[in-house]
Enzyme design. Structure first.
Site, PDB file in Angstrom:
ATOM      1  N   LYS A  19       0.811  -1.210  -0.087  1.00  0.00           N
ATOM      2  CA  LYS A  19       0.103   0.169   0.159  1.00  0.00           C
ATOM      3  C   LYS A  19       0.993   1.169  -0.167  1.00  0.00           C
ATOM      4  O   LYS A  19       0.592   2.049  -0.738  1.00  0.00           O
ATOM      5  CB  LYS A  19      -1.089  -0.019   1.174  1.00  0.00           C
ATOM      6  CG  LYS A  19      -2.031  -0.923   1.104  1.00  0.00           C
ATOM      7  CD  LYS A  19      -2.797  -1.211   2.562  1.00  0.00           C
ATOM      8  CE  LYS A  19      -2.204  -2.207   3.351  1.00  0.00           C
ATOM      9  NZ  LYS A  19      -1.862  -3.521   2.997  1.00  0.00           N
ATOM     10  N   ILE A  20       1.761   1.445   0.691  1.00  0.00           N
ATOM     11  CA  ILE A  20       2.806   2.509   0.820  1.00  0.00           C
ATOM     12  C   ILE A  20       3.725   2.593  -0.247  1.00  0.00           C
ATOM     13  O   ILE A  20       3.832   3.740  -0.561  1.00  0.00           O
ATOM     14  CB  ILE A  20       3.424   2.561   2.270  1.00  0.00           C
ATOM     15  CG1 ILE A  20       2.589   2.611   3.478  1.00  0.00           C
ATOM     16  CG2 ILE A  20       4.381   3.828   2.321  1.00  0.00           C
ATOM     17  CD1 ILE A  20       3.342   2.446   4.881  1.00  0.00           C
ATOM     18  N   PRO A  72       8.074  -4.813   4.829  1.00  0.00           N
ATOM     19  CA  PRO A  72       7.947  -5.116   6.100  1.00  0.00           C
ATOM     20  C   PRO A  72       9.274  -5.625   6.863  1.00  0.00           C
ATOM     21  O   PRO A  72       9.982  -6.254   6.008  1.00  0.00           O
ATOM     22  CB  PRO A  72       6.863  -6.163   6.444  1.00  0.00           C
ATOM     23  CG  PRO A  72       6.893  -6.743   5.327  1.00  0.00           C
ATOM     24  CD  PRO A  72       7.242  -5.763   4.036  1.00  0.00           C
ATOM     25  N   SER A 115      10.203   2.497   6.628  1.00  0.00           N
ATOM     26  CA  SER A 115       9.480   1.412   6.833  1.00  0.00           C
ATOM     27  C   SER A 115       9.844   0.917   8.266  1.00  0.00           C
ATOM     28  O   SER A 115       9.019   0.917   9.140  1.00  0.00           O
ATOM     29  CB  SER A 115       9.991   0.453   5.737  1.00  0.00           C
ATOM     30  OG  SER A 115       8.891  -0.728   5.877  1.00  0.00           O
ATOM     31  N   ARG A 116      11.296   0.158   8.637  1.00  0.00           N
ATOM     32  CA  ARG A 116      11.311  -0.315   9.671  1.00  0.00           C
ATOM     33  C   ARG A 116      12.992  -0.026   9.881  1.00  0.00           C
ATOM     34  O   ARG A 116      13.516  -0.550   8.938  1.00  0.00           O
ATOM     35  CB  ARG A 116      11.056  -1.664  10.078  1.00  0.00           C
ATOM     36  CG  ARG A 116       9.601  -2.122  10.431  1.00  0.00           C
ATOM     37  CD  ARG A 116       9.384  -1.399  11.815  1.00  0.00           C
ATOM     38  NE  ARG A 116       7.628  -1.572  11.871  1.00  0.00           N
ATOM     39  CZ  ARG A 116       6.863  -0.463  12.130  1.00  0.00           C
ATOM     40  NH1 ARG A 116       7.033   0.337  11.083  1.00  0.00           N
ATOM     41  NH2 ARG A 116       5.617  -1.016  12.312  1.00  0.00           N
ATOM     42  N   ASP A 170      13.041   8.008   8.556  1.00  0.00           N
ATOM     43  CA  ASP A 170      11.948   8.018   9.636  1.00  0.00           C
ATOM     44  C   ASP A 170      12.078   7.052  10.501  1.00  0.00           C
ATOM     45  O   ASP A 170      11.536   6.970  11.881  1.00  0.00           O
ATOM     46  CB  ASP A 170      10.768   8.187   8.923  1.00  0.00           C
ATOM     47  CG  ASP A 170       9.427   8.505   9.857  1.00  0.00           C
ATOM     48  OD1 ASP A 170       9.717   9.600  10.778  1.00  0.00           O
ATOM     49  OD2 ASP A 170       8.581   7.916   9.759  1.00  0.00           O
ATOM     50  N   GLU A 204      15.559   2.972  17.442  1.00  0.00           N
ATOM     51  CA  GLU A 204      14.745   4.139  17.824  1.00  0.00           C
ATOM     52  C   GLU A 204      13.817   3.668  19.228  1.00  0.00           C
ATOM     53  O   GLU A 204      13.276   4.691  19.555  1.00  0.00           O
ATOM     54  CB  GLU A 204      13.950   4.222  16.668  1.00  0.00           C
ATOM     55  CG  GLU A 204      12.923   3.026  16.256  1.00  0.00           C
ATOM     56  CD  GLU A 204      11.944   3.452  15.171  1.00  0.00           C
ATOM     57  OE1 GLU A 204      12.211   3.967  14.127  1.00  0.00           O
ATOM     58  OE2 GLU A 204      10.684   2.925  15.211  1.00  0.00           O
ATOM     59  N   HIS A 214       9.723   8.727  13.455  1.00  0.00           N
ATOM     60  CA  HIS A 214       8.882   7.650  13.345  1.00  0.00           C
ATOM     61  C   HIS A 214       7.347   8.590  12.949  1.00  0.00           C
ATOM     62  O   HIS A 214       6.360   8.366  13.971  1.00  0.00           O
ATOM     63  CB  HIS A 214       8.773   6.530  14.333  1.00  0.00           C
ATOM     64  CG  HIS A 214       7.947   5.438  13.732  1.00  0.00           C
ATOM     65  ND1 HIS A 214       8.518   4.227  13.741  1.00  0.00           N
ATOM     66  CD2 HIS A 214       6.916   5.255  13.107  1.00  0.00           C
ATOM     67  CE1 HIS A 214       7.944   3.255  13.158  1.00  0.00           C
ATOM     68  NE2 HIS A 214       6.809   3.873  12.800  1.00  0.00           N
TER      69      HIS A 214
END
Ligand code: NAI
Length: 329
Positions: free
Chosen positions: A155-156, A206, A233-234, A258, A263, A295
């Site tokens: 989706k992103i 992911p 993303s991660r 981000d 984090e 984030h």
């Protein structure tokens, strides 16, 4: 039905209080503590808990939640890599998530990071505030006509592809499951080709055992010199030490993050008065071509409203016994 909402911020309370109007049989209690083995016992007397990306939902947390009778964890986010699913299954705890609340919000932030790094907007802003109107150190490149490499086109990633098309970029993509809806303007190629041919690379897959550290010194070496790398993303997709090495060998025109490996202790906390002695984040921030945000990709009004509505609908579906595709299996 009583939910305990961990790591509650004022904006969470606003959006969930608004969404709660449509769920009169639900009650939410908010705690500022995040969910981890030390705080899991707070769930005593509740029917479900609501957690986030920074929560520690490993075996010990799940064991305690189980002992308190919790059968449902509501993740108010898309990713669930911080949940030990095997342990959740063992304790018969259902995990639900919000798979696509506002993909455009995250994709727009990814493009914002790419642009900000490219034109050094963070530096330009500070220079002009200090009456330094020179352009030294601000030169970027034009995105129009360049190649965007999108890794993960769910989706992103798909929203990012559409944004890059709007910029007049050529789009290469890599995904284990190519997205049919993008085939008119996106060329699916191998990961190696995305790395070697792209001017801007944006990560949207992911974090799994397969993708952890997919950006490492070997894959960084395959990238074009002067590439811009964006990760919304991660953090675990990028091996931070290798990224630092890549920056030192002048591989990147810009790096926009981000999310980053370290984090968890930082996300949404004000640590401005601390000395972060062993921080690789601080090391990253010492480079002039790196921009880090905390984030915030999801953080728009629209996304928060959608997260609240879907999270409460997930709770309602679970307790009514309605099957839901938002259940993580
Ligand atoms: P999605 O599930 O719609 O798309 C993920 C895509 O990655 C799928 O097309 C999948 O086939 C692909 N993929 C899986 N394994 C892969 C691999 N080994 N190599 C290449 N592609 C692979 O997920 P969505 O909604 O697009 O979100 C993507 C990620 O963005 C989430 O997993 C989450 O970690 C992150 N995220 C970050 C936010 C932020 O605030 N910064 C907010 C929301 C999500």
């Amino acid at each position: 039905m009583k939910l305990l909402f961990y790591d509650a911020k004022s904006y969470d309370q606003s959006s969930f209080t608004e969404a709660l109007k449509n769920f009169p049989d639900m009650e939410i209690e908010y705690t500022k503590s995040d969910l981890d083995p030390r705080t899991a016992f707070l769930a005593d007397g509740f029917d479900a808990v609501c957690a986030f990306v920074s929560s520690d939902i490993g075996p010990r947390t799940l064991e305690i939640l189980h002992s308190k009778g919790i059968r449902l964890i509501l993740m108010r986010c898309a990713g669930y890599n911080n949940v030990d699913l095997e342990a959740a299954n063992k304790y018969d705890i259902c995990v639900m998530r919000v798979p696509g609340y506002s993909p455009e919000a995250v994709a727009e932030h990814a493009m914002a990071l790419a642009l900000a790094c490219n034109r050094r907007l963070y530096k330009a802003y500070n220079k002009v505030r200090e009456n330094d109107f020179s352009l030294n150190g601000l030169m970027g490149f034009t995105f129009y006509g360049k190649t965007a490499g999108i890794i993960g086109t769910g989706k992103i990633g798909a929203a990012m592809c559409r944004i890059c098309r709007g910029f007049g970029m050529k789009i290469l993509a890599y995904d284990v499951y190519p997205n049919e809806s993008l085939k008119d303007f996106v060329e699916y190629v191998s990961l190696e080709k995305v790395l070697s041919d792209s001017d801007v690379i944006s990560l949207h897959c992911p974090l799994t055992d397969d993708t952890r550290h997919m950006i490492n010194i070997d894959t960084i070496r395959q990238m074009k010199d002067g590439v811009i790398l964006v990760n919304t993303s991660r953090g675990g997709l990028v091996r931070t030490d290798d990224l630092v090495e890549g920056i030192r060998m002048l591989k990147f025109a810009g790096v926009g993050l981000d999310v980053y490996e370290e984090e968890a202790d930082n996300v949404f906390e004000d640590r401005s008065d601390e000395i972060l002695e062993h921080s690789t984040t601080a090391r990253l921030l010492s480079f002039p071509n790196v921009m880090i945000t905390s984030h915030q990709g999801f953080f728009t009004r629209e996304a928060l409203a959608a997260i609240a509505a879907t999270t409460l609908q997930n709770a309602s579906d679970f307790f009514r016994g309605t099957d839901s595709e938002n259940r993580v299996r």
